[in-house]
Design a protein around this motif. Sequence first.
Motif, PDB file in Angstrom:
ATOM      1  N   GLN A 132       0.848  -1.185   0.000  1.00 31.94           N
ATOM      2  CA  GLN A 132       0.000   0.000   0.000  1.00 31.94           C
ATOM      3  C   GLN A 132       0.885   1.238   0.000  1.00 31.94           C
ATOM      4  O   GLN A 132       2.022   1.193   0.459  1.00 31.94           O
ATOM      5  N   VAL A 133       0.333   2.340  -0.486  1.00 34.37           N
ATOM      6  CA  VAL A 133       1.084   3.585  -0.567  1.00 34.37           C
ATOM      7  C   VAL A 133       0.316   4.650   0.206  1.00 34.37           C
ATOM      8  O   VAL A 133      -0.874   4.851  -0.012  1.00 34.37           O
ATOM      9  N   SER A 134       1.004   5.327   1.115  1.00 33.80           N
ATOM     10  CA  SER A 134       0.365   6.389   1.896  1.00 33.80           C
ATOM     11  C   SER A 134       0.112   7.599   0.994  1.00 33.80           C
ATOM     12  O   SER A 134       0.755   7.752  -0.048  1.00 33.80           O
ATOM     13  N   PRO A 135      -0.803   8.474   1.385  1.00 34.96           N
ATOM     14  CA  PRO A 135      -1.066   9.672   0.566  1.00 34.96           C
ATOM     15  C   PRO A 135       0.178  10.549   0.388  1.00 34.96           C
ATOM     16  O   PRO A 135       0.393  11.104  -0.697  1.00 34.96           O
ATOM     17  N   ILE A 147       1.963  11.450  -3.315  1.00 38.39           N
ATOM     18  CA  ILE A 147       2.311  12.800  -3.789  1.00 38.39           C
ATOM     19  C   ILE A 147       3.771  12.826  -4.234  1.00 38.39           C
ATOM     20  O   ILE A 147       4.102  13.410  -5.275  1.00 38.39           O
ATOM     21  N   SER A 148       4.648  12.170  -3.483  1.00 37.00           N
ATOM     22  CA  SER A 148       6.067  12.109  -3.862  1.00 37.00           C
ATOM     23  C   SER A 148       6.256  11.360  -5.173  1.00 37.00           C
ATOM     24  O   SER A 148       7.062  11.768  -6.019  1.00 37.00           O
ATOM     25  N   PHE A 149       5.516  10.264  -5.372  1.00 44.40           N
ATOM     26  CA  PHE A 149       5.599   9.516  -6.636  1.00 44.40           C
ATOM     27  C   PHE A 149       5.212  10.409  -7.811  1.00 44.40           C
ATOM     28  O   PHE A 149       5.867  10.411  -8.852  1.00 44.40           O
ATOM     29  N   ASP A 150       4.144  11.168  -7.642  1.00 40.63           N
ATOM     30  CA  ASP A 150       3.692  12.048  -8.720  1.00 40.63           C
ATOM     31  C   ASP A 150       4.680  13.191  -8.954  1.00 40.63           C
ATOM     32  O   ASP A 150       4.978  13.538 -10.089  1.00 40.63           O
ATOM     33  N   THR A 151       5.191  13.768  -7.886  1.00 42.11           N
ATOM     34  CA  THR A 151       6.128  14.883  -8.002  1.00 42.11           C
ATOM     35  C   THR A 151       7.440  14.449  -8.650  1.00 42.11           C
ATOM     36  O   THR A 151       7.979  15.147  -9.502  1.00 42.11           O
ATOM     37  N   LEU A 152       7.952  13.297  -8.249  1.00 40.51           N
ATOM     38  CA  LEU A 152       9.236  12.808  -8.763  1.00 40.51           C
ATOM     39  C   LEU A 152       9.089  11.994 -10.047  1.00 40.51           C
ATOM     40  O   LEU A 152      10.088  11.528 -10.594  1.00 40.51           O
ATOM     41  N   ALA A 153       7.864  11.804 -10.517  1.00 44.96           N
ATOM     42  CA  ALA A 153       7.581  11.028 -11.739  1.00 44.96           C
ATOM     43  C   ALA A 153       8.119   9.607 -11.636  1.00 44.96           C
ATOM     44  O   ALA A 153       8.786   9.100 -12.534  1.00 44.96           O
ATOM     45  N   ILE A 154       7.825   8.960 -10.525  1.00 44.28           N
ATOM     46  CA  ILE A 154       8.240   7.570 -10.309  1.00 44.28           C
ATOM     47  C   ILE A 154       7.021   6.680 -10.491  1.00 44.28           C
ATOM     48  O   ILE A 154       5.962   6.918  -9.905  1.00 44.28           O
ATOM     49  N   ARG A 190       3.558  -1.000   3.766  1.00 44.51           N
ATOM     50  CA  ARG A 190       3.073   0.321   3.391  1.00 44.51           C
ATOM     51  C   ARG A 190       4.255   1.254   3.175  1.00 44.51           C
ATOM     52  O   ARG A 190       5.135   1.372   4.027  1.00 44.51           O
ATOM     53  N   ILE A 191       4.273   1.923   2.026  1.00 46.34           N
ATOM     54  CA  ILE A 191       5.292   2.927   1.758  1.00 46.34           C
ATOM     55  C   ILE A 191       4.840   4.210   2.434  1.00 46.34           C
ATOM     56  O   ILE A 191       3.791   4.765   2.106  1.00 46.34           O
ATOM     57  N   ASP A 192       5.626   4.674   3.404  1.00 48.06           N
ATOM     58  CA  ASP A 192       5.259   5.866   4.167  1.00 48.06           C
ATOM     59  C   ASP A 192       5.749   7.147   3.500  1.00 48.06           C
ATOM     60  O   ASP A 192       5.021   8.136   3.468  1.00 48.06           O
TER      61      ASP A 192
END
Length: 132
Positions: free
Chosen positions: A55-58, A62-69, A122-124
């Motif tokens: 699972q991925v925390s909110p 946001i970090s995934f979207d910002t860093l394009a990962i 969970r990815i924090d």
Amino acid sequence: MMDFWQRFKFFFLGSLMGIFFVILVFGKRMSCKQAVIEYLPNGRVLAEIRYKDLQVSPEARISFDTLAIDSSFLYDNILMKGDVDFANSEPRRQPCGKYLIHFTKNSLDYEMYVTKCREISRIDSLSQSLVR
């Protein structure tokens, strides 16, 4: 009757021949190499995180979207080749252990905090910085 050194020579010669035979037959198998890697503590933690429901925390989303990962980079790089920083992790924390994973690629250092529970992982948080 053979003395100790004669028995030792036969034992040593037989052991060397056995090791040579095992390497000759099983040396090309990738699954054996992967099993040895996943036996070590770093590999065990990463494998347990990969095989559980992730699972991925909110905040991490946001970090995934910002860093394009994307998820393929996450699985193929960070969760396969990352290094668990046991000094800054809390593996015995109750009820779930918390781990810090480092991964470096193209002069960028990725740092990810993961909480590993019995059923889920969970990815924090995820951050990126330039390697110094």
